[in-house]
Design a protein around this motif. Structure first.
Motif, PDB file in Angstrom:
ATOM      1  N   PHE A  24       0.854  -1.179   0.000  1.00 35.51           N
ATOM      2  CA  PHE A  24       0.000   0.000   0.000  1.00 35.51           C
ATOM      3  C   PHE A  24       0.892   1.231   0.000  1.00 35.51           C
ATOM      4  CE2 PHE A  24      -2.143   3.422   2.246  1.00 35.51           C
ATOM      5  CZ  PHE A  24      -3.366   3.468   1.619  1.00 35.51           C
ATOM      6  N   THR A  25       0.793   2.037  -1.058  1.00 34.83           N
ATOM      7  CA  THR A  25       1.620   3.243  -1.154  1.00 34.83           C
ATOM      8  C   THR A  25       0.748   4.402  -1.633  1.00 34.83           C
ATOM      9  OG1 THR A  25       2.130   2.933  -3.477  1.00 34.83           O
ATOM     10  CG2 THR A  25       3.600   1.850  -1.916  1.00 34.83           C
ATOM     11  N   ALA A  26       1.294   5.610  -1.629  1.00 36.45           N
ATOM     12  CA  ALA A  26       0.561   6.767  -2.133  1.00 36.45           C
ATOM     13  C   ALA A  26       0.147   6.541  -3.584  1.00 36.45           C
ATOM     14  CB  ALA A  26       1.414   8.020  -2.019  1.00 36.45           C
ATOM     15  N   ASN A  27       1.004   5.840  -4.337  1.00 35.02           N
ATOM     16  CA  ASN A  27       0.728   5.652  -5.754  1.00 35.02           C
ATOM     17  C   ASN A  27      -0.389   4.652  -6.024  1.00 35.02           C
ATOM     18  OD1 ASN A  27       2.509   7.492  -6.771  1.00 35.02           O
ATOM     19  ND2 ASN A  27       4.227   6.045  -6.624  1.00 35.02           N
ATOM     20  N   ASN A  28      -0.430   3.578  -5.249  1.00 36.07           N
ATOM     21  CA  ASN A  28      -1.481   2.614  -5.572  1.00 36.07           C
ATOM     22  C   ASN A  28      -2.729   2.799  -4.712  1.00 36.07           C
ATOM     23  OD1 ASN A  28      -1.161   1.263  -3.145  1.00 36.07           O
ATOM     24  ND2 ASN A  28      -0.078  -0.475  -3.994  1.00 36.07           N
ATOM     25  N   ALA A  29      -2.674   3.721  -3.739  1.00 31.67           N
ATOM     26  CA  ALA A  29      -3.827   3.914  -2.859  1.00 31.67           C
ATOM     27  C   ALA A  29      -5.046   4.399  -3.639  1.00 31.67           C
ATOM     28  CB  ALA A  29      -3.475   4.907  -1.753  1.00 31.67           C
ATOM     29  N   SER A  30      -4.838   5.376  -4.543  1.00 34.86           N
ATOM     30  CA  SER A  30      -5.988   5.909  -5.272  1.00 34.86           C
ATOM     31  C   SER A  30      -6.568   4.849  -6.200  1.00 34.86           C
ATOM     32  CB  SER A  30      -5.590   7.160  -6.055  1.00 34.86           C
ATOM     33  OG  SER A  30      -4.599   6.832  -6.993  1.00 34.86           O
ATOM     34  N   ASN A  31      -5.701   4.060  -6.824  1.00 31.81           N
ATOM     35  CA  ASN A  31      -6.189   2.982  -7.690  1.00 31.81           C
ATOM     36  C   ASN A  31      -7.031   1.988  -6.904  1.00 31.81           C
ATOM     37  OD1 ASN A  31      -4.998   3.961  -9.930  1.00 31.81           O
ATOM     38  ND2 ASN A  31      -3.194   2.620  -9.842  1.00 31.81           N
ATOM     39  N   ILE A  63     -14.195  11.212  -9.646  1.00 30.08           N
ATOM     40  CA  ILE A  63     -13.683  10.706  -8.368  1.00 30.08           C
ATOM     41  C   ILE A  63     -12.271  10.149  -8.540  1.00 30.08           C
ATOM     42  CG2 ILE A  63     -13.878   8.739  -6.806  1.00 30.08           C
ATOM     43  CD1 ILE A  63     -16.694   9.285  -6.410  1.00 30.08           C
ATOM     44  N   ASP A  64     -12.076   9.402  -9.630  1.00 31.32           N
ATOM     45  CA  ASP A  64     -10.757   8.812  -9.895  1.00 31.32           C
ATOM     46  C   ASP A  64      -9.697   9.913  -9.994  1.00 31.32           C
ATOM     47  OD1 ASP A  64      -8.901   6.809 -10.432  1.00 31.32           O
ATOM     48  OD2 ASP A  64      -9.116   7.107 -12.600  1.00 31.32           O
ATOM     49  N   ASN A  65     -10.014  10.967 -10.773  1.00 28.12           N
ATOM     50  CA  ASN A  65      -9.068  12.090 -10.907  1.00 28.12           C
ATOM     51  C   ASN A  65      -8.804  12.753  -9.561  1.00 28.12           C
ATOM     52  OD1 ASN A  65      -8.699  11.765 -13.609  1.00 28.12           O
ATOM     53  ND2 ASN A  65     -10.393  13.132 -14.180  1.00 28.12           N
ATOM     54  N   ASN A  66      -9.886  12.905  -8.821  1.00 30.39           N
ATOM     55  CA  ASN A  66      -9.773  13.525  -7.514  1.00 30.39           C
ATOM     56  C   ASN A  66      -8.868  12.722  -6.575  1.00 30.39           C
ATOM     57  OD1 ASN A  66     -10.890  15.678  -5.829  1.00 30.39           O
ATOM     58  ND2 ASN A  66     -12.565  15.510  -7.325  1.00 30.39           N
ATOM     59  N   PHE A  67      -9.100  11.432  -6.575  1.00 28.04           N
ATOM     60  CA  PHE A  67      -8.278  10.555  -5.740  1.00 28.04           C
ATOM     61  C   PHE A  67      -6.813  10.700  -6.122  1.00 28.04           C
ATOM     62  CE2 PHE A  67     -11.634   7.107  -4.557  1.00 28.04           C
ATOM     63  CZ  PHE A  67     -12.102   7.938  -3.553  1.00 28.04           C
ATOM     64  N   LYS A  68      -6.578  10.649  -7.443  1.00 32.44           N
ATOM     65  CA  LYS A  68      -5.195  10.695  -7.921  1.00 32.44           C
ATOM     66  C   LYS A  68      -4.513  11.980  -7.473  1.00 32.44           C
ATOM     67  CE  LYS A  68      -4.606   7.325 -11.458  1.00 32.44           C
ATOM     68  NZ  LYS A  68      -5.882   6.741 -11.936  1.00 32.44           N
ATOM     69  N   ARG A  69      -5.293  13.092  -7.521  1.00 28.99           N
ATOM     70  CA  ARG A  69      -4.723  14.375  -7.141  1.00 28.99           C
ATOM     71  C   ARG A  69      -4.557  14.508  -5.629  1.00 28.99           C
ATOM     72  NH1 ARG A  69      -8.696  17.777  -8.726  1.00 28.99           N
ATOM     73  NH2 ARG A  69      -9.343  16.516 -10.519  1.00 28.99           N
ATOM     74  N   ASN A  70      -5.540  13.990  -4.898  1.00 27.85           N
ATOM     75  CA  ASN A  70      -5.605  14.323  -3.468  1.00 27.85           C
ATOM     76  C   ASN A  70      -5.058  13.271  -2.515  1.00 27.85           C
ATOM     77  OD1 ASN A  70      -6.719  16.816  -3.948  1.00 27.85           O
ATOM     78  ND2 ASN A  70      -8.770  15.933  -4.149  1.00 27.85           N
ATOM     79  N   PHE A  71      -4.854  12.073  -3.021  1.00 26.89           N
ATOM     80  CA  PHE A  71      -4.440  11.025  -2.086  1.00 26.89           C
ATOM     81  C   PHE A  71      -3.098  11.323  -1.432  1.00 26.89           C
ATOM     82  CE2 PHE A  71      -7.580   7.660  -2.183  1.00 26.89           C
ATOM     83  CZ  PHE A  71      -7.281   7.017  -1.007  1.00 26.89           C
ATOM     84  N   HIS A  72      -2.260  12.061  -2.167  1.00 26.17           N
ATOM     85  CA  HIS A  72      -0.943  12.366  -1.615  1.00 26.17           C
ATOM     86  C   HIS A  72      -1.022  13.202  -0.342  1.00 26.17           C
ATOM     87  CE1 HIS A  72       1.706  10.516  -4.549  1.00 26.17           C
ATOM     88  NE2 HIS A  72       0.729  10.762  -5.412  1.00 26.17           N
ATOM     89  N   GLN A  73      -2.178  13.889  -0.176  1.00 27.69           N
ATOM     90  CA  GLN A  73      -2.346  14.645   1.074  1.00 27.69           C
ATOM     91  C   GLN A  73      -2.499  13.715   2.266  1.00 27.69           C
ATOM     92  OE1 GLN A  73      -5.675  17.227   0.582  1.00 27.69           O
ATOM     93  NE2 GLN A  73      -4.688  18.452  -1.009  1.00 27.69           N
TER      94      GLN A  73
END
Ligand SMILES: [Zn+2]
Length: 245
Positions: A24-31, A63-73
């Motif tokens: 589980f990482t910032a990169n795969n969390a949104s996916n 939502i997908d775009n949002n996740f991709k942008r915001n998950f790093h927060q």
């Protein structure tokens, strides 16, 4: 198989099993989150009319775009967790380095080593991940003590090896001793081998120290015990007479 960043399989420091790891990482969390949502809507969508379908598709995309942008927060970069499929315990990683749990899965020290050497071995293993260099320096000290245990000076490893070779020690054991000596020297007086980030080299040295103990202490001891048990006393006397010892 020591734990390595991103590796799909490694020896879990909790249960010691070589097991599949779920990352589980910032990169795969949104996916992962998007997949869960998509899956939910997949079951839900057959029951609604065409007009709403379009809206749902747009909604999911947004939502997908949002996740991709915001998950790093929420999941900072450089932060990852791997969960062991065998015991469900996790390892925590920061900037690709394991930070929890702080232990490795090294074999125990050879039981025939003196307690002082076993302690050094265990101390070295406890700092392996934080400082492979310090760990290697402690193993070098353990080697000096081991040479003392087998009746050598322990003061100058190089001279001790030379003596052992002149006494007929096998070249394989000599190589093992020199490996530990040369790499150990690099830990004490930094030279060509960089141990700073090299847990793997340091880790291998533990096995080499055990190999040396096995060859120089355990095997001769077992042979002596077998000899004393199985060869009758008068035969032992005859053998001594034969060899003039
Ligand atoms: Zn496990």
């Amino acid at each position: 198989m020591i734990p390595e960043y991103g590796s799909k399989k490694f020896q879990c420091p909790h249960c010691n099993t070589v097991a599949t790891q779920e990352w589980f990482t910032a990169n795969n969390a949104s996916n992962t989150a998007t997949n869960i949502l998509n899956h939910l809507y997949l079951n839900y969508r057959p029951n609604i009319d065409d007009y709403s379908q379009q809206k749902i598709v747009r909604f999911l995309k947004e939502i997908d775009n949002n996740f991709k942008r915001n998950f790093h927060q929420f999941v900072p970069n450089g932060f990852s967790v791997a969960t062991c499929s065998s015991c469900d315990e996790f390892t925590l990683w920061v900037n690709k380095e394991i930070v929890f749990p702080k232990k490795t899965t090294l074999p125990p020290p050879n039981p025939d080593l003196n307690d002082e050497i076993k302690d050094l071995y265990l101390e070295a293993s406890s700092i392996l991940i934080d400082s492979p260099k310090s760990s290697t320096a402690l193993l070098r000290l353990a080697l000096q003590k081991l040479l003392e245990q087998v009746g050598k000076s322990g003061k100058n490893i190089n001279n001790d090896i030379k003596t052992l070779v002149s006494e007929g020690m096998s070249p394989k054991i000599q190589q093992a001793l020199d490996l530990l000596r040369v790499i150990g020297n690099n830990a004490v007086h930094p030279g060509q081998i960089n141990l700073d980030d090299n847990t793997e080299i340091a880790q291998k040295l533990f096995g080499i120290l055990n190999f040396i103990a096995e060859e120089l202490i355990t095997k001769p001891k077992e042979l002596e015990e077998l000899y004393a048990d199985l060869i009758p006393n008068d035969t032992q006397v005859h053998i001594k007479q034969r060899d003039g010892t």
